[in-house]
Design a protein around this motif. Structure first.
Motif, PDB file in Angstrom:
ATOM      1  N   GLY A  64      -8.613 -15.572 -11.454  1.00 16.44           N
ATOM      2  CA  GLY A  64      -7.504 -15.481 -12.514  1.00 16.44           C
ATOM      3  C   GLY A  64      -6.057 -15.340 -12.102  1.00 16.44           C
ATOM      4  O   GLY A  64      -5.818 -15.237 -10.684  1.00 16.44           O
ATOM      5  N   PRO A  65      -5.138 -15.010 -12.852  1.00 15.48           N
ATOM      6  CA  PRO A  65      -3.677 -14.813 -12.259  1.00 15.48           C
ATOM      7  C   PRO A  65      -3.468 -13.924 -11.540  1.00 15.48           C
ATOM      8  O   PRO A  65      -3.886 -12.744 -11.603  1.00 15.48           O
ATOM      9  N   ALA A  66      -2.559 -13.842 -10.651  1.00 17.69           N
ATOM     10  CA  ALA A  66      -2.061 -13.043  -9.621  1.00 17.69           C
ATOM     11  C   ALA A  66      -1.556 -11.748 -10.555  1.00 17.69           C
ATOM     12  O   ALA A  66      -0.971 -12.012 -11.501  1.00 17.69           O
ATOM     13  N   GLY A  67      -1.868 -10.469 -10.064  1.00 18.51           N
ATOM     14  CA  GLY A  67      -1.324  -9.370 -10.872  1.00 18.51           C
ATOM     15  C   GLY A  67      -2.553  -8.789 -11.815  1.00 18.51           C
ATOM     16  O   GLY A  67      -2.063  -7.450 -12.444  1.00 18.51           O
ATOM     17  N   LEU A  68      -3.436  -9.487 -12.057  1.00 21.81           N
ATOM     18  CA  LEU A  68      -4.440  -9.154 -12.843  1.00 21.81           C
ATOM     19  C   LEU A  68      -5.673  -8.843 -12.137  1.00 21.81           C
ATOM     20  O   LEU A  68      -5.849  -9.125 -10.858  1.00 21.81           O
ATOM     21  N   SER A  69      -6.772  -8.242 -12.494  1.00 17.90           N
ATOM     22  CA  SER A  69      -8.047  -8.030 -11.968  1.00 17.90           C
ATOM     23  C   SER A  69      -9.113  -8.320 -12.933  1.00 17.90           C
ATOM     24  O   SER A  69      -9.259  -7.880 -13.979  1.00 17.90           O
ATOM     25  N   PRO A  70     -10.186  -9.221 -12.573  1.00 17.23           N
ATOM     26  CA  PRO A  70     -11.461  -9.552 -13.304  1.00 17.23           C
ATOM     27  C   PRO A  70     -12.356  -8.329 -13.421  1.00 17.23           C
ATOM     28  O   PRO A  70     -13.127  -8.186 -13.962  1.00 17.23           O
ATOM     29  N   HIS A  71     -12.079  -7.456 -12.455  1.00 26.11           N
ATOM     30  CA  HIS A  71     -12.972  -6.293 -12.043  1.00 26.11           C
ATOM     31  C   HIS A  71     -12.668  -5.129 -12.973  1.00 26.11           C
ATOM     32  O   HIS A  71     -11.571  -4.911 -13.393  1.00 26.11           O
ATOM     33  N   PRO A  72     -13.734  -4.677 -13.826  1.00 28.18           N
ATOM     34  CA  PRO A  72     -13.353  -3.378 -14.738  1.00 28.18           C
ATOM     35  C   PRO A  72     -12.557  -2.325 -14.080  1.00 28.18           C
ATOM     36  O   PRO A  72     -11.947  -1.616 -14.946  1.00 28.18           O
ATOM     37  N   LYS A  73     -12.666  -2.118 -12.848  1.00 26.39           N
ATOM     38  CA  LYS A  73     -11.931  -0.915 -12.081  1.00 26.39           C
ATOM     39  C   LYS A  73     -10.628  -1.499 -11.470  1.00 26.39           C
ATOM     40  O   LYS A  73     -10.124  -0.715 -10.629  1.00 26.39           O
ATOM     41  N   GLY A  74     -10.320  -2.843 -11.281  1.00 26.94           N
ATOM     42  CA  GLY A  74      -9.316  -3.461 -10.411  1.00 26.94           C
ATOM     43  C   GLY A  74      -8.086  -2.652 -10.629  1.00 26.94           C
ATOM     44  O   GLY A  74      -7.246  -2.248  -9.768  1.00 26.94           O
ATOM     45  N   LYS A  75      -7.526  -2.680 -11.925  1.00 27.19           N
ATOM     46  CA  LYS A  75      -6.338  -2.224 -12.294  1.00 27.19           C
ATOM     47  C   LYS A  75      -6.150  -0.959 -11.934  1.00 27.19           C
ATOM     48  O   LYS A  75      -5.157  -0.341 -11.269  1.00 27.19           O
ATOM     49  N   GLU A  76      -7.105   0.093 -12.273  1.00 29.31           N
ATOM     50  CA  GLU A  76      -7.219   1.559 -12.163  1.00 29.31           C
ATOM     51  C   GLU A  76      -6.818   1.815 -10.559  1.00 29.31           C
ATOM     52  O   GLU A  76      -6.193   2.792 -10.238  1.00 29.31           O
ATOM     53  N   VAL A  77      -7.681   1.147  -9.635  1.00 28.96           N
ATOM     54  CA  VAL A  77      -7.679   1.250  -8.259  1.00 28.96           C
ATOM     55  C   VAL A  77      -6.363   0.428  -7.566  1.00 28.96           C
ATOM     56  O   VAL A  77      -6.377   0.525  -6.283  1.00 28.96           O
ATOM     57  N   ALA A 121      -6.279  -2.848  -7.295  1.00 29.42           N
ATOM     58  CA  ALA A 121      -6.808  -4.166  -6.447  1.00 29.42           C
ATOM     59  C   ALA A 121      -6.677  -5.176  -7.403  1.00 29.42           C
ATOM     60  O   ALA A 121      -7.448  -5.896  -7.967  1.00 29.42           O
ATOM     61  N   LEU A 122      -5.325  -5.695  -7.452  1.00 26.98           N
ATOM     62  CA  LEU A 122      -4.803  -6.632  -8.115  1.00 26.98           C
ATOM     63  C   LEU A 122      -4.877  -8.127  -7.462  1.00 26.98           C
ATOM     64  O   LEU A 122      -4.173  -8.042  -6.200  1.00 26.98           O
ATOM     65  N   ILE A 123      -5.187  -9.067  -8.163  1.00 29.51           N
ATOM     66  CA  ILE A 123      -5.084 -10.177  -7.415  1.00 29.51           C
ATOM     67  C   ILE A 123      -3.772 -10.669  -6.938  1.00 29.51           C
ATOM     68  O   ILE A 123      -2.900 -10.834  -7.494  1.00 29.51           O
ATOM     69  N   GLY A 124      -3.933 -11.084  -5.690  1.00 33.61           N
ATOM     70  CA  GLY A 124      -2.527 -11.539  -4.922  1.00 33.61           C
ATOM     71  C   GLY A 124      -1.636  -9.882  -4.550  1.00 33.61           C
ATOM     72  O   GLY A 124      -0.501 -10.539  -3.921  1.00 33.61           O
ATOM     73  N   THR A 125      -1.923  -8.927  -4.834  1.00 33.92           N
ATOM     74  CA  THR A 125      -1.221  -8.012  -4.259  1.00 33.92           C
ATOM     75  C   THR A 125      -1.629  -7.234  -3.499  1.00 33.92           C
ATOM     76  O   THR A 125      -0.711  -6.182  -2.877  1.00 33.92           O
ATOM     77  N   TYR A 126      -2.720  -7.315  -2.896  1.00 30.22           N
ATOM     78  CA  TYR A 126      -3.239  -6.551  -1.665  1.00 30.22           C
ATOM     79  C   TYR A 126      -3.620  -7.587  -0.332  1.00 30.22           C
ATOM     80  O   TYR A 126      -3.190  -8.496  -0.624  1.00 30.22           O
ATOM     81  N   GLY A 127      -3.659  -6.833   0.606  1.00 28.10           N
ATOM     82  CA  GLY A 127      -3.743  -7.396   1.915  1.00 28.10           C
ATOM     83  C   GLY A 127      -2.314  -8.135   2.421  1.00 28.10           C
ATOM     84  O   GLY A 127      -1.393  -7.095   2.086  1.00 28.10           O
ATOM     85  N   LYS A 128      -2.445  -9.208   2.622  1.00 30.91           N
ATOM     86  CA  LYS A 128      -1.022  -9.853   2.791  1.00 30.91           C
ATOM     87  C   LYS A 128      -0.261 -10.399   1.629  1.00 30.91           C
ATOM     88  O   LYS A 128       0.730 -11.197   1.768  1.00 30.91           O
ATOM     89  N   GLY A 129      -1.079 -10.467   0.407  1.00 27.97           N
ATOM     90  CA  GLY A 129      -0.336 -10.836  -0.756  1.00 27.97           C
ATOM     91  C   GLY A 129      -0.751 -12.495  -0.738  1.00 27.97           C
ATOM     92  O   GLY A 129      -0.297 -13.109  -1.657  1.00 27.97           O
ATOM     93  N   HIS A 130      -1.386 -13.087  -0.116  1.00 30.70           N
ATOM     94  CA  HIS A 130      -1.755 -14.499   0.014  1.00 30.70           C
ATOM     95  C   HIS A 130      -2.731 -14.887  -1.109  1.00 30.70           C
ATOM     96  O   HIS A 130      -2.526 -16.106  -1.547  1.00 30.70           O
TER      97      HIS A 130
END
Length: 163
Positions: free
Chosen positions: A89-102, A104-113
């Motif tokens: 899904g889109p960057a800045g969101l998370s399909p994981h039930p705890k992704g936002k809470e911790v 771990a939003l898509i495209g925002t961790y690691g090097k952001g790739h």
């Protein structure tokens, strides 16, 4: 549990002994209860990860009044929460039930790739070459283990404490 006794020295001593026996029994059952909860969570996480290699990194640690089901795989966060917008899904969101809470939003961790819909390149030391990836879908196998513990807690408590 009911302990009844007469008011005599022997009766009181017997009641104290019964209570001591109960406390010892309860402590043993509490340890067994924690072991059973951890076994359930570990087994569920191993099954849900869909990988014999990853399952080998999942284990339970702890003693006394503490158990922790953990995964020591170096890529566990990427596998649990996913990487890349193509699969998750889109960057800045998370399909994981705890992704936002911790965080771990898509495209925002690691090097952001992971925010790049065209994927990214990285050097894979196992292959010895630069490889292209779109990331990996989230798996949430550790989350599934935690949910199994929550869902089975009452039945495991009845099993352990009613024997």
């Amino acid at each position: 549990m009911t302990i009844s006794f007469r008011l005599s020295v022997n009766a009181v001593n017997n009641a104290v002994k019964q209570m001591d026996d109960y406390v010892r029994s309860f402590k043993g059952k509490t340890s067994k209860f924690l072991d059973r909860l951890a076994e359930e969570g570990e087994a569920t996480a191993k099954y849900a990860c869909n990988s014999a290699e990853i399952a080998g990194y999942i284990h339970t640690e702890g003693e006394g009044n503490r158990r922790v089901v953990t995964c020591d795989h170096p890529d566990v966060s990427f596998l649990e929460f996913g990487t890349g917008v193509r699969f998750n899904g889109p960057a800045g969101l998370s399909p994981h039930p705890k992704g936002k809470e911790v965080g771990a939003l898509i495209g925002t961790y690691g090097k952001g790739h992971g925010a790049d819909p065209n994927g990214w390149y990285y050097f894979d030391m196992d292959v010895g070459a630069v490889v292209h990836t779109f990331g990996v879908p989230y798996n949430h196998f550790m989350w599934d283990g935690a949910v199994a513990i929550r869902d089975d807690m009452e039945s495991i408590a009845r099993e352990v404490f009613n024997d």
